[in-house]
Write a protein that holds these residues in place. Structure first.
Motif, mmCIF file in Angstrom:
data_model
loop_
_atom_site.group_PDB
_atom_site.id
_atom_site.type_symbol
_atom_site.label_atom_id
_atom_site.label_comp_id
_atom_site.label_asym_id
_atom_site.label_seq_id
_atom_site.Cartn_x
_atom_site.Cartn_y
_atom_site.Cartn_z
ATOM 1 N N ARG A 1 91.954 -7.624 16.555
ATOM 2 C CA ARG A 1 92.300 -6.871 17.754
ATOM 3 C C ARG A 1 92.852 -7.796 18.839
ATOM 4 N NH1 ARG A 1 90.708 -4.158 22.425
ATOM 5 N NH2 ARG A 1 90.960 -1.881 22.314
ATOM 6 N N GLY A 2 92.166 -8.915 19.069
ATOM 7 C CA GLY A 2 92.627 -9.839 20.092
ATOM 8 C C GLY A 2 93.971 -10.453 19.753
ATOM 9 N N ALA B 1 96.744 -7.823 20.257
ATOM 10 C CA ALA B 1 96.996 -7.609 21.678
ATOM 11 C C ALA B 1 97.882 -8.720 22.236
ATOM 12 C CB ALA B 1 95.666 -7.554 22.439
ATOM 13 N N ARG C 1 95.965 -9.128 29.772
ATOM 14 C CA ARG C 1 96.640 -7.907 30.218
ATOM 15 C C ARG C 1 97.433 -7.313 29.067
ATOM 16 N NH1 ARG C 1 101.418 -6.359 33.491
ATOM 17 N NH2 ARG C 1 102.194 -8.499 33.420
ATOM 18 N N LEU C 2 97.256 -6.015 28.827
ATOM 19 C CA LEU C 2 98.036 -5.331 27.813
ATOM 20 C C LEU C 2 99.379 -4.889 28.403
ATOM 21 C CD1 LEU C 2 95.374 -2.999 26.143
ATOM 22 C CD2 LEU C 2 96.241 -5.197 25.301
ATOM 23 N N LEU D 1 100.983 -0.051 25.820
ATOM 24 C CA LEU D 1 99.862 -0.188 24.889
ATOM 25 C C LEU D 1 98.537 -0.039 25.622
ATOM 26 C CD1 LEU D 1 99.094 -0.989 21.901
ATOM 27 C CD2 LEU D 1 98.863 -3.322 22.764
ATOM 28 N N GLY D 2 97.906 1.130 25.461
ATOM 29 C CA GLY D 2 96.580 1.325 26.017
ATOM 30 C C GLY D 2 95.505 0.897 25.033
ATOM 31 N N GLU D 3 94.259 0.940 25.476
ATOM 32 C CA GLU D 3 93.149 0.564 24.610
ATOM 33 C C GLU D 3 93.085 1.463 23.381
ATOM 34 O OE1 GLU D 3 91.287 -2.023 24.916
ATOM 35 O OE2 GLU D 3 91.770 -2.693 26.960
ATOM 36 N N ARG D 4 93.369 2.729 23.551
ATOM 37 C CA ARG D 4 93.310 3.652 22.424
ATOM 38 C C ARG D 4 94.380 3.324 21.374
ATOM 39 N NH1 ARG D 4 96.061 7.716 20.698
ATOM 40 N NH2 ARG D 4 95.099 9.343 19.425
ATOM 41 N N GLU D 5 95.599 3.035 21.843
ATOM 42 C CA GLU D 5 96.661 2.667 20.899
ATOM 43 C C GLU D 5 96.320 1.372 20.167
ATOM 44 O OE1 GLU D 5 98.246 5.530 23.732
ATOM 45 O OE2 GLU D 5 97.264 3.595 24.062
ATOM 46 N N LEU D 6 95.797 0.413 20.909
ATOM 47 C CA LEU D 6 95.399 -0.842 20.283
ATOM 48 C C LEU D 6 94.291 -0.609 19.257
ATOM 49 C CD1 LEU D 6 95.649 -3.901 20.086
ATOM 50 C CD2 LEU D 6 94.106 -4.089 22.063
ATOM 51 N N ASP D 7 93.383 0.302 19.549
ATOM 52 C CA ASP D 7 92.326 0.632 18.591
ATOM 53 C C ASP D 7 92.913 1.110 17.267
ATOM 54 O OD1 ASP D 7 90.275 -0.015 20.327
ATOM 55 O OD2 ASP D 7 89.902 2.066 20.955
#
Length: 327
Positions: free
Chosen positions: A174-175, A178, A214-215, A219-225
């Motif tokens: 994930r990191g 991002a 910073r994303l 790209l929000g947290e949900r998309e990254l998920d």
């Protein structure tokens, strides 16, 4: 059969003889097949699927071999370009069609161009996002990449050795994702003069040069998920297999050296994307290499992820181009 992501527009999952899983929006018009790049999935086309379907097209976004819900062969050679071309043909056939318009982003753009080159009987038009078409031929790719960067190592060379990039990425998928997405996005990419995230210092990693904290706006947290969840489940080797076949592709496509893609075509690139700046000569050569080109656009202040950074503009350009194609 795998399920769709619950919050996404209604899709239908389909298996093909190629072992592919696709998400299909049903329209009544011609089939439009969407092919993603690295490190992405069908989800990269989430903004385009409903818009193209509403415009009347039958549209499918696939997980490329090695990604997501598609097959992931262990052999590195299973990810050569000609296999991916035949996967695309199999998808078209599985959906009951004889022909399709093929639109790709990043590696998907190269897959789309070569599919049109090798199988013009199936792919009647090609749209290329971010990566311009450069005909097969020239020096062996591994030799070209080895000469890039001087004392530093180009990321494509870094990706060649099985397991090497995986050791960097997989402990924190994930990191890493991002950072990679941020490094190539217009609003978060490193400032001019900062160390280039396409290269590694001796003994270093790509991640050391990624922006942190910073994303990008798209790209929000949900998309990254969603992206991270797929690669955490599958690992990275299937996705990296594409890079590890570039010399094989060079050999496989020797008969097409210098050949143009003659079908109607479209190019959309980001003005801040290294793919368009480094390959400016390829874009200048489009009158020869893409003689059927009907539209070419460079989006100002846009990075690499064009259909996600600028979805409304990309949708407008795609639907305008599709409407212009011969019936």
């Amino acid at each position: 059969m795998p399920q769709t992501h619950a919050a996404e527009p209604t899709h239908r999952l389909v298996s093909s003889p190629a072992g592919r899983i696709h998400l299909v929006e049903e329209g009544t018009g011609p089939l439009v097949l969407l092919v993603h790049g690295f490190p992405e999935s069908w989800y990269s086309w989430r903004h385009q699927l409903p818009v193209l379907a509403a415009a009347g097209y039958r549209v499918a976004a696939i997980d490329v071999r090695g990604y997501g819900r598609s097959s992931r062969p262990e052999a590195v050679s299973a990810y050569r370009m000609l296999d991916l071309v035949e996967d695309n043909v199999a998808v078209v056939r599985a959906l009951g069609e004889e022909t399709a318009v093929l639109v790709g982003h990043d590696w998907g753009a190269t897959i789309a161009a070569v599919s049109g080159l090798v199988r013009p009987d199936v792919f009647r038009a090609v749209g290329l996002l971010s990566v311009p078409y450069a005909p097969p031929g020239g020096p062996r790719p591994s030799e070209v990449f080895a000469r890039m960067g001087g004392d530093e190592e180009f990321y494509v060379s870094y990706f060649q050795e099985p397991g090497r990039a995986e050791r960097e990425i997989e402990p924190d998928v994930r990191g890493w994702l991002a950072g990679f997405y941020a490094a190539l996005s217009a609003d978060t990419m490193p400032a001019p003069g900062a160390p280039d995230p396409h290269f590694l210092s001796p003994g270093g990693t790509l991640r050391e040069r990624f922006p942190a904290g910073r994303l990008p706006g798209w790209l929000g947290e949900r998309e990254l998920d969603v992206y991270a969840g797929e690669f955490e489940r599958t690992g990275m080797s299937g996705a990296l297999g594409r890079y590890r076949n570039m010399d094989r592709d060079w050999e496989d496509l020797a008969a097409f050296e210098g050949a143009p893609v003659t079908q109607p075509s479209l190019f959309i690139g980001g003005g801040l994307d290294a793919s368009t700046t480094w390959m400016a000569d390829a874009i200048k050569a489009f009158p020869v290499t893409l003689p059927g080109l009907t539209a070419s656009h460079i989006l100002d202040a846009c990075g690499h992820w064009v259909q996600q950074e600028r979805p409304e503009e990309t949708n407008r350009l795609l639907t305008t181009w599709l409407a212009s194609l011969p019936a």
